[in-house]
Design a protein around this motif. Structure first.
Motif, PDB file in Angstrom:
ATOM      1  N   PRO A  81      -5.608   5.729  -2.686  1.00  8.82           N
ATOM      2  CA  PRO A  81      -5.402   4.941  -1.459  1.00  8.82           C
ATOM      3  C   PRO A  81      -6.633   4.903  -0.569  1.00  8.82           C
ATOM      4  O   PRO A  81      -6.969   3.852  -0.003  1.00  8.82           O
ATOM      5  CB  PRO A  81      -4.235   5.667  -0.777  1.00  8.82           C
ATOM      6  CG  PRO A  81      -3.493   6.320  -1.889  1.00  8.82           C
ATOM      7  CD  PRO A  81      -4.540   6.734  -2.865  1.00  8.82           C
ATOM      8  N   SER A  94      -6.205  11.871   1.656  1.00 11.31           N
ATOM      9  CA  SER A  94      -5.773  10.492   1.435  1.00 11.31           C
ATOM     10  C   SER A  94      -4.823  10.023   2.531  1.00 11.31           C
ATOM     11  O   SER A  94      -4.949   8.901   3.052  1.00 11.31           O
ATOM     12  CB  SER A  94      -5.106  10.383   0.061  1.00 11.31           C
ATOM     13  OG  SER A  94      -4.828   9.043  -0.259  1.00 11.31           O
ATOM     14  N   VAL A 129      -5.484   6.961   5.480  1.00  3.57           N
ATOM     15  CA  VAL A 129      -4.590   5.837   5.779  1.00  3.57           C
ATOM     16  C   VAL A 129      -4.215   5.835   7.262  1.00  3.57           C
ATOM     17  O   VAL A 129      -4.240   4.799   7.933  1.00  3.57           O
ATOM     18  CB  VAL A 129      -3.329   5.900   4.888  1.00  3.57           C
ATOM     19  CG1 VAL A 129      -2.329   4.819   5.297  1.00  3.57           C
ATOM     20  CG2 VAL A 129      -3.709   5.736   3.420  1.00  3.57           C
TER      21      VAL A 129
END
Length: 436
Positions: free
Chosen positions: A24, A412, A416
């Motif tokens: 991601p 990760s 985000v």
């Protein structure tokens, strides 16, 4: 697809999972940075507010490192205890607590236990499927190191035959563990008891160390082993042999003159024979036969619950850190609010502004996570030494795939979530930013 996944090696599966966790963040980087090169501006922001950035990254590192170290330590302790019990296939004792006797026989924890008599030991030792039946005699110590009476065959088995020096040949000779406080050629007088309550000089006979065991990674490294006959003799008991018999050490013992033993370590001719012997010598009112490995498995089950609790606590801690990181990013973004407002006033595209803020946050998060991995490795090593010193169990904790997955998942997720402060900057009025 499932069969294909199962056909992969564990290392390959772990590597694929690590890449999947980082994916991601990589996708976000590709989308936000496509067509832009915010590197010079990001480096300028990092240098301009370097002390605040350093503290921020350090806080992330401490959080990540402590979580990784605790999880790695639990695994290291599990492996260390399993290695310590590796040589103890089966233990036979009087009925009671398997855990207590396992701690006494394998980990040399002082305890009061009823004794097995000579007839019982004779039955075990003469069983056709038994290769070694080693009686253990506890109760004495030397400079806080346990002095344990046993037989030469068990010492040879425990050391895999690699004894420095030689095996004892007379009653008052001893073989020391790798970390015992007595070396080859030293003489010592055991104290009766353990710790602060030990009675120094209670036994007047001195022993001479003639051999030393190699490291085993167990509490036996700190022990001093002597003939079991010597333990009985210094306590004024029979030595296991008839008075008119030829002077000797070790089995066969005469059941009539066998003073008793709290535990017998049994090694059978095969794994199947070990299971058969456990059934044969498990008698409600007489004997208790158990596998130390099975007792440890029960402990591991409890430790598994502890591990889950530790993992849950770590996740909660990481969630709190995530919230703190977001708040910190909001605060840090206000430090250069005017510069970003100026870029927007000059016509910089919104995606470029988001790319700058996100890249800045990503740099801090990546640095903090990488530093946290190093800090976790160092913390795990220090904790391992402390636990080894306190328990005499060799614990070698190091970061593995589980810890890497945890760090990658944290990084990760935070990459985000870093879109939130970047998006909030774009929502702020340009004019108020220029006036700040």
């Amino acid at each position: 697809m499932r069969d294909l996944w199962l056909d992969l090696s564990a290392t390959t599966q772990d590597a694929i999972l690590l890449v999947a966790l980082l994916l991601p963040g990589a996708i976000l980087a590709a989308l936000l940075l496509r067509g832009f090169a915010p590197g010079p501006l990001v480096r300028a922001l990092l240098w301009r507010f370097r002390w605040a950035n350093a503290v921020f990254a350090l806080l992330i590192a401490i959080s990540v490192g402590s979580g990784l170290a605790l999880i790695a330590q639990e695994r290291g302790l599990r492996q260390g205890t399993a290695q310590a019990a590796d040589k103890f296939d089966m233990v036979v004792s009087a009925p009671g607590s398997e855990l207590t006797m396992m701690l006494a026989a394998v980990f040399l924890q002082a305890t009061d236990a009823p004794l097995l008599d000579g007839e019982t030991y004779q039955e075990i030792a003469t069983h056709p499927r038994v290769k070694i039946a080693a009686p253990l005699a506890f109760g004495d110590s030397y400079e806080r190191a346990p002095v344990v009476g046993t037989i030469a065959d068990f010492v040879t088995y425990l050391s895999d035959g690699e004894i420095e020096g030689r095996m004892w040949t007379s009653t008052f000779e001893a073989v020391a563990g790798a970390n015992a406080p007595a070396g080859i050629g030293d003489s010592f007088v055991p104290a009766h008891g353990h710790g602060d309550s030990a009675e120094e000089g209670a036994h007047g006979d001195a022993f001479t160390v003639v051999g030393r065991l190699p490291p085993t990674g167990s509490p036996w490294d700190n022990a001093i082993l002597i003939p079991v006959e010597a333990v009985w003799a210094v306590h004024g008991l029979a030595d296991g042999h008839a008075p008119d018999a030829e002077s000797r050490l070790g089995p066969p013992f005469d059941a009539r003159y066998f003073p008793g033993t709290p535990a017998v370590v049994v090694r059978a001719e095969s794994l199947g024979a070990t299971y058969a012997l456990r059934s044969e010598f498990t008698r409600d009112a007489e004997t208790m036969a158990f596998f130390p490995g099975a007792v440890l498995s029960d402990l591991y089950r409890i430790m598994g619950d502890v591990r889950q609790a530790m993992s849950a606590l770590t996740l909660v801690t990481q969630a709190l850190v995530a919230i703190s990181v977001l708040l910190g990013l909001f605060i840090l973004s206000r430090l250069f609010r005017r510069q970003l407002a100026l870029l927007r006033a000059l016509g910089a595209p919104p995606r470029f502004i988001m790319a700058v803020i996100w890249s800045y946050a990503a740099a801090l998060l990546a640095a903090g996570t990488a530093l946290g991995i190093g800090l976790g490795y160092l913390t795990a090593a220090v904790l391992s030494r402390v636990v080894t010193a306190r328990t005499d169990i060799l614990v070698q904790a190091s970061l593995g795939w589980t810890e890497m997955h945890l760090a990658a998942g944290f990084l990760s997720a935070m990459l985000v979530l870093s879109l939130v402060p970047a998006w909030s900057v774009l929502r702020a009025p340009v004019l108020s930013g220029l006036r700040s």
